[in-house]
Write a protein that holds these residues in place. Structure first.
Motif, PDB file in Angstrom:
ATOM      1  N   CYS A  52     -28.479   2.491 -46.827  1.00 26.35           N
ATOM      2  CA  CYS A  52     -28.750   3.280 -45.628  1.00 26.35           C
ATOM      3  C   CYS A  52     -28.670   2.381 -44.404  1.00 26.35           C
ATOM      4  O   CYS A  52     -28.916   1.183 -44.485  1.00 26.35           O
ATOM      5  CB  CYS A  52     -30.127   3.923 -45.703  1.00 26.35           C
ATOM      6  SG  CYS A  52     -30.238   5.206 -46.942  1.00 26.35           S
ATOM      7  N   LYS A  53     -28.332   2.977 -43.282  1.00 21.94           N
ATOM      8  CA  LYS A  53     -28.189   2.212 -42.054  1.00 21.94           C
ATOM      9  C   LYS A  53     -28.916   2.930 -40.929  1.00 21.94           C
ATOM     10  O   LYS A  53     -28.926   4.164 -40.876  1.00 21.94           O
ATOM     11  CB  LYS A  53     -26.702   2.074 -41.736  1.00 21.94           C
ATOM     12  CG  LYS A  53     -26.389   1.093 -40.628  1.00 21.94           C
ATOM     13  CD  LYS A  53     -24.887   0.889 -40.520  1.00 21.94           C
ATOM     14  CE  LYS A  53     -24.578  -0.168 -39.485  1.00 21.94           C
ATOM     15  NZ  LYS A  53     -23.150  -0.399 -39.353  1.00 21.94           N
ATOM     16  N   ILE A  54     -29.495   2.155 -40.031  1.00 22.38           N
ATOM     17  CA  ILE A  54     -30.169   2.737 -38.872  1.00 22.38           C
ATOM     18  C   ILE A  54     -29.150   2.796 -37.734  1.00 22.38           C
ATOM     19  O   ILE A  54     -28.746   1.765 -37.200  1.00 22.38           O
ATOM     20  CB  ILE A  54     -31.391   1.882 -38.461  1.00 22.38           C
ATOM     21  CG1 ILE A  54     -32.421   1.860 -39.596  1.00 22.38           C
ATOM     22  CG2 ILE A  54     -32.009   2.417 -37.180  1.00 22.38           C
ATOM     23  CD1 ILE A  54     -33.590   0.941 -39.348  1.00 22.38           C
ATOM     24  N   ILE A  55     -28.703   4.011 -37.424  1.00 20.19           N
ATOM     25  CA  ILE A  55     -27.707   4.206 -36.360  1.00 20.19           C
ATOM     26  C   ILE A  55     -27.932   5.546 -35.673  1.00 20.19           C
ATOM     27  O   ILE A  55     -28.694   6.382 -36.143  1.00 20.19           O
ATOM     28  CB  ILE A  55     -26.252   4.174 -36.905  1.00 20.19           C
ATOM     29  CG1 ILE A  55     -26.099   5.089 -38.124  1.00 20.19           C
ATOM     30  CG2 ILE A  55     -25.784   2.799 -37.204  1.00 20.19           C
ATOM     31  CD1 ILE A  55     -24.689   5.186 -38.641  1.00 20.19           C
ATOM     32  N   ASP A  56     -27.210   5.737 -34.557  1.00 20.35           N
ATOM     33  CA  ASP A  56     -27.207   7.031 -33.869  1.00 20.35           C
ATOM     34  C   ASP A  56     -26.221   7.925 -34.608  1.00 20.35           C
ATOM     35  O   ASP A  56     -25.019   7.666 -34.601  1.00 20.35           O
ATOM     36  CB  ASP A  56     -26.807   6.831 -32.408  1.00 20.35           C
ATOM     37  CG  ASP A  56     -26.831   8.131 -31.614  1.00 20.35           C
ATOM     38  OD1 ASP A  56     -27.285   9.154 -32.168  1.00 20.35           O
ATOM     39  OD2 ASP A  56     -26.402   8.113 -30.447  1.00 20.35           O
ATOM     40  N   TYR A  57     -26.716   8.985 -35.267  1.00 20.26           N
ATOM     41  CA  TYR A  57     -25.880   9.818 -36.133  1.00 20.26           C
ATOM     42  C   TYR A  57     -24.763  10.526 -35.359  1.00 20.26           C
ATOM     43  O   TYR A  57     -23.642  10.629 -35.843  1.00 20.26           O
ATOM     44  CB  TYR A  57     -26.737  10.837 -36.883  1.00 20.26           C
ATOM     45  CG  TYR A  57     -25.953  11.656 -37.877  1.00 20.26           C
ATOM     46  CD1 TYR A  57     -25.362  11.053 -38.974  1.00 20.26           C
ATOM     47  CD2 TYR A  57     -25.799  13.035 -37.721  1.00 20.26           C
ATOM     48  CE1 TYR A  57     -24.638  11.789 -39.888  1.00 20.26           C
ATOM     49  CE2 TYR A  57     -25.080  13.772 -38.634  1.00 20.26           C
ATOM     50  CZ  TYR A  57     -24.492  13.149 -39.718  1.00 20.26           C
ATOM     51  OH  TYR A  57     -23.775  13.873 -40.613  1.00 20.26           O
ATOM     52  N   GLY A  58     -25.045  11.006 -34.169  1.00 19.93           N
ATOM     53  CA  GLY A  58     -24.026  11.682 -33.361  1.00 19.93           C
ATOM     54  C   GLY A  58     -22.866  10.748 -33.045  1.00 19.93           C
ATOM     55  O   GLY A  58     -21.697  11.113 -33.151  1.00 19.93           O
ATOM     56  N   LYS A  59     -23.201   9.523 -32.663  1.00 25.86           N
ATOM     57  CA  LYS A  59     -22.182   8.520 -32.363  1.00 25.86           C
ATOM     58  C   LYS A  59     -21.387   8.166 -33.619  1.00 25.86           C
ATOM     59  O   LYS A  59     -20.174   8.000 -33.576  1.00 25.86           O
ATOM     60  CB  LYS A  59     -22.860   7.267 -31.797  1.00 25.86           C
ATOM     61  CG  LYS A  59     -21.917   6.232 -31.272  1.00 25.86           C
ATOM     62  CD  LYS A  59     -22.713   5.104 -30.651  1.00 25.86           C
ATOM     63  CE  LYS A  59     -21.794   4.012 -30.142  1.00 25.86           C
ATOM     64  NZ  LYS A  59     -22.539   2.890 -29.596  1.00 25.86           N
TER      65      LYS A  59
END
Length: 165
Positions: A52-59
């Motif tokens: 899993c990664k912590i990111i902005d899903y929309g981006k």
């Protein structure tokens, strides 16, 4: 899967700037993502444990769509153009059809050459194979036979493609 949809007990976590945070409990990973005001996205669900990664899903979705669009731009679509001949075609007509097929082949399209038989023409199929052979001889310098002449119903069909250098 994103945020609450992730049901695994523990996940391998990647931080927002790409550093490995190791294997952590999903609850802790969710807490870290919420603190950073970002989403927890499952990137490799088949891995043990899932990544899993912590990111902005929309981006992230936007980037994926952009990459997909770029890949489509680079694809080459080949069309199959058809040239119809008849068993009693004259030499000049055959040359005209061959020139048209030459244009299609040089543009990168495949050419389906079909020789259609009607009525009594069915009795003289053996001599009509020569017509397809002479058609190919006109295009030998730019084309190769992908599928040789074959009788299908009331027509004899041959496929030509661009010659590779």
């Amino acid at each position: 899967m994103i945020n609450e949809q992730i049901r695994d007990k523990e996940v391998r976590l990647i931080g927002e700037d790409g550093e490995q945070l190791g294997v952590v409990a999903t609850k802790d990973a969710m807490k870290l993502a919420k603190e950073a005001n970002l989403d927890l996205v499952k990137i490799a669900p088949t891995a043990k444990p899932p990544v899993c990664k912590i990111i902005d899903y929309g981006k992230y979705r936007y980037e994926l769509a952009r990459k997909e669009k770029e890949a489509k731009k680079k694809q080459k679509v080949t069309d199959v153009k058809e040239i119809r001949l008849s068993p009693n075609i004259d030499e000049n007509d055959l040359n005209t059809k061959a020139n048209q097929a030459r244009k299609f082949i040089t543009k990168g399209d495949k050419v389906k050459v079909s020789l259609r038989f009607r009525g009594r023409e069915m009795a003289h199929m053996s001599t009509s194979r020569q017509i397809l052979d002479s058609f190919y001889k006109c295009l030998e310098d730019v084309a190769v036979v992908e599928k040789p002449a074959k009788l299908e119903g009331r027509s004899m069909i041959m496929y030509l493609t661009e010659k590779r250098q």
